[in-house]
Design a protein around this motif. Structure first.
Motif, PDB file in Angstrom:
ATOM      1  N   UNK A  37       9.627  23.295 -81.564  1.00  0.00           N
ATOM      2  CA  UNK A  37       9.536  21.837 -81.384  1.00  0.00           C
ATOM      3  C   UNK A  37      10.477  21.365 -80.276  1.00  0.00           C
ATOM      4  N   UNK A  40       9.041  22.359 -77.027  1.00  0.00           N
ATOM      5  CA  UNK A  40       7.915  21.476 -76.689  1.00  0.00           C
ATOM      6  C   UNK A  40       8.428  20.173 -76.072  1.00  0.00           C
ATOM      7  N   UNK A  41       9.532  19.679 -76.610  1.00  0.00           N
ATOM      8  CA  UNK A  41      10.137  18.460 -76.046  1.00  0.00           C
ATOM      9  C   UNK A  41      10.608  18.720 -74.607  1.00  0.00           C
ATOM     10  N   UNK A  44       7.612  18.720 -72.449  1.00  0.00           N
ATOM     11  CA  UNK A  44       7.125  17.343 -72.275  1.00  0.00           C
ATOM     12  C   UNK A  44       8.012  16.563 -71.305  1.00  0.00           C
ATOM     13  N   UNK A  45       9.311  16.865 -71.316  1.00  0.00           N
ATOM     14  CA  UNK A  45      10.246  16.121 -70.463  1.00  0.00           C
ATOM     15  C   UNK A  45       9.950  16.345 -68.983  1.00  0.00           C
ATOM     16  N   UNK A  54       0.894  20.418 -74.112  1.00  0.00           N
ATOM     17  CA  UNK A  54       2.355  20.613 -74.221  1.00  0.00           C
ATOM     18  C   UNK A  54       2.688  21.634 -75.299  1.00  0.00           C
ATOM     19  N   UNK A 105      16.843  13.308 -64.294  1.00  0.00           N
ATOM     20  CA  UNK A 105      18.182  13.816 -64.578  1.00  0.00           C
ATOM     21  C   UNK A 105      18.135  14.448 -65.951  1.00  0.00           C
ATOM     22  N   UNK A 106      17.946  15.736 -66.019  1.00  0.00           N
ATOM     23  CA  UNK A 106      17.706  16.380 -67.314  1.00  0.00           C
ATOM     24  C   UNK A 106      18.275  17.799 -67.302  1.00  0.00           C
TER      25      UNK A 106
ATOM     26  N   UNK B  47       4.736  24.028 -85.295  1.00  0.00           N
ATOM     27  CA  UNK B  47       4.332  22.730 -84.745  1.00  0.00           C
ATOM     28  C   UNK B  47       2.811  22.715 -84.610  1.00  0.00           C
ATOM     29  N   UNK B  57      10.637  11.219 -74.323  1.00  0.00           N
ATOM     30  CA  UNK B  57      11.295  12.021 -73.288  1.00  0.00           C
ATOM     31  C   UNK B  57      12.251  11.201 -72.433  1.00  0.00           C
ATOM     32  N   UNK B  59      15.275  10.372 -70.737  1.00  0.00           N
ATOM     33  CA  UNK B  59      16.400  11.243 -70.425  1.00  0.00           C
ATOM     34  C   UNK B  59      17.575  10.401 -69.946  1.00  0.00           C
TER      35      UNK B  59
END
Lengths: 164, 185
Positions: A37, A40-41, A44-45, A54, A105-106, B47, B57, B59
């Motif tokens: 999970x 997956x995030x 997705x980001x 995704x 920005x990640x 999932x 998402x 950020x």
């Protein structure tokens, strides 16, 4: 050119590259497999895939990393595994470059999820690092001499003269 | 690597067997993907195969945060002459009400404070000879005032305080106690 290509040093350089790259990929997949999970995030980001894909990407990609990594370490169909790694690196590089271009920005999410990798932000250094791994994968795909590993052992068995 | 190459040509040996390797790569990808999908059936943290709802998402910018001290809206320092109030809310909210002498620096979760506003803040601090910044925000959880205070503190401003409960508490004259307050004290 041929002297360079046929130089025996490639056997050992290729072996070192195989083990290093295999280690990187196996290490990279562990957290993703354990926490689908969160991965997956991360996927997705990057905001590159439609929502419907995704989770599928998050479920399959780490296992491809694991299989390719193990095959490189064990020396089984290593050139194919290296090509798979190179393909994944190209995908990662495109995603990274796109995220950087859009100013996201990640965290990279390469080895752990965003939530536990706050100190691993994407940058041009990440692109440089991944480019290095891409070159390494290409080197193994082109220069692997099957030094040590299952492929070597299978070849040895195939060539061994039959004894009575 | 048995291929022989003429000058300038790519030796055949280098690329020999690459077709087979490509086939191996495709098979590897398909088998490993199938395995991944299969394992998900039994995974304790499985999932859905197809995402059912949008992922959150958002950020936040990794703006360096610094120390910030909470204070109550009734504290003397909030309206003291040597304090510079900073309003972290939107310009519209600032226009509708703000503490006397407050400078408006709207807090944005995605963007750091523009240098122009930081320069203006420095100018106001010097003009007023203020010894501390008292930041207040929307009073929500998380409080934009506290967030902005952390950002300003991280950028080198000293003696940064934030008003617990933010602008709503300041207008009412009381602060709603928040669990975060205990953490900062």
């Amino acid at each position: 050119m041929n002297r360079f290509i046929n130089h025996p040093v490639h056997s050992w350089l290729g072996l070192a590259a195989r083990w290093y790259l295999g280690g990187v990929f196996v290490f990279a997949c562990l957290h993703k497999i354990a926490h689908p999970a969160e991965f997956a995030l991360d996927v997705a980001t990057y905001d590159m895939l439609p929502l419907s894909l995704v989770n599928l990407a998050a479920l399959t990609l780490p296992w491809v990393e694991l299989a390719a990594g193990l095959m490189l370490i064990l020396g089984w169909r290593a050139r194919g595994a290296a090509l798979a790694c190179a393909g994944m690196m190209v995908v990662f590089l495109v995603a990274l470059a796109s995220a950087l271009h859009r100013g996201l920005d990640m965290s990279c999410g390469c080895f752990a999820s965003q939530s536990v990798a706050e100190d691993d932000p994407i940058s041009y250094l990440t692109v440089l690092r991944d480019s290095g791994w891409l070159l390494l994968a290409a080197y193994v795909a082109l220069f692997d001499r099957r030094a040590l590993g299952i492929d070597r052992w299978l070849e040895y068995r195939r060539r061994r003269p039959a004894t009575a | 690597m048995t291929g022989r190459a003429k000058n300038g040509e790519i030796p055949a040996g280098l690329l020999a067997g690459l077709g087979g390797a490509l086939r191996d790569a495709v098979v590897l990808t398909l088998v490993a993907s199938a395995l991944g999908l299969l394992v998900n059936l039994f995974h304790p943290r499985r999932i859905p195969y197809l995402a059912e709802k949008e992922y959150q998402t958002l950020v936040p910018c990794p703006v360096p945060g610094g120390e910030v001290t909470p204070c109550q809206p009734g504290d003397e320092m909030v309206r003291a002459a040597d304090s510079l109030p900073v309003d972290a809310r939107s310009p519209a909210q600032y226009a509708s009400w703000h503490l006397e002498g407050a400078i408006n620096i709207p807090f944005d979760y995605l963007e750091p404070v523009p240098q122009k506003l930081l320069d203006e803040l420095n100018l106001r601090l010097n003009r007023r000879r203020a010894r501390r910044l008292v930041v207040y925000g929307d009073g929500k959880n998380p409080d934009s005032g506290e967030q902005l205070g952390r950002e300003l503190s991280g950028k080198g401003f000293r003696n940064v305080f934030f008003v617990s409960g933010g602008a709503p508490a300041l207008r009412e004259g009381t602060a709603a106690p928040r669990p975060e307050d205990a953490r900062h004290e």
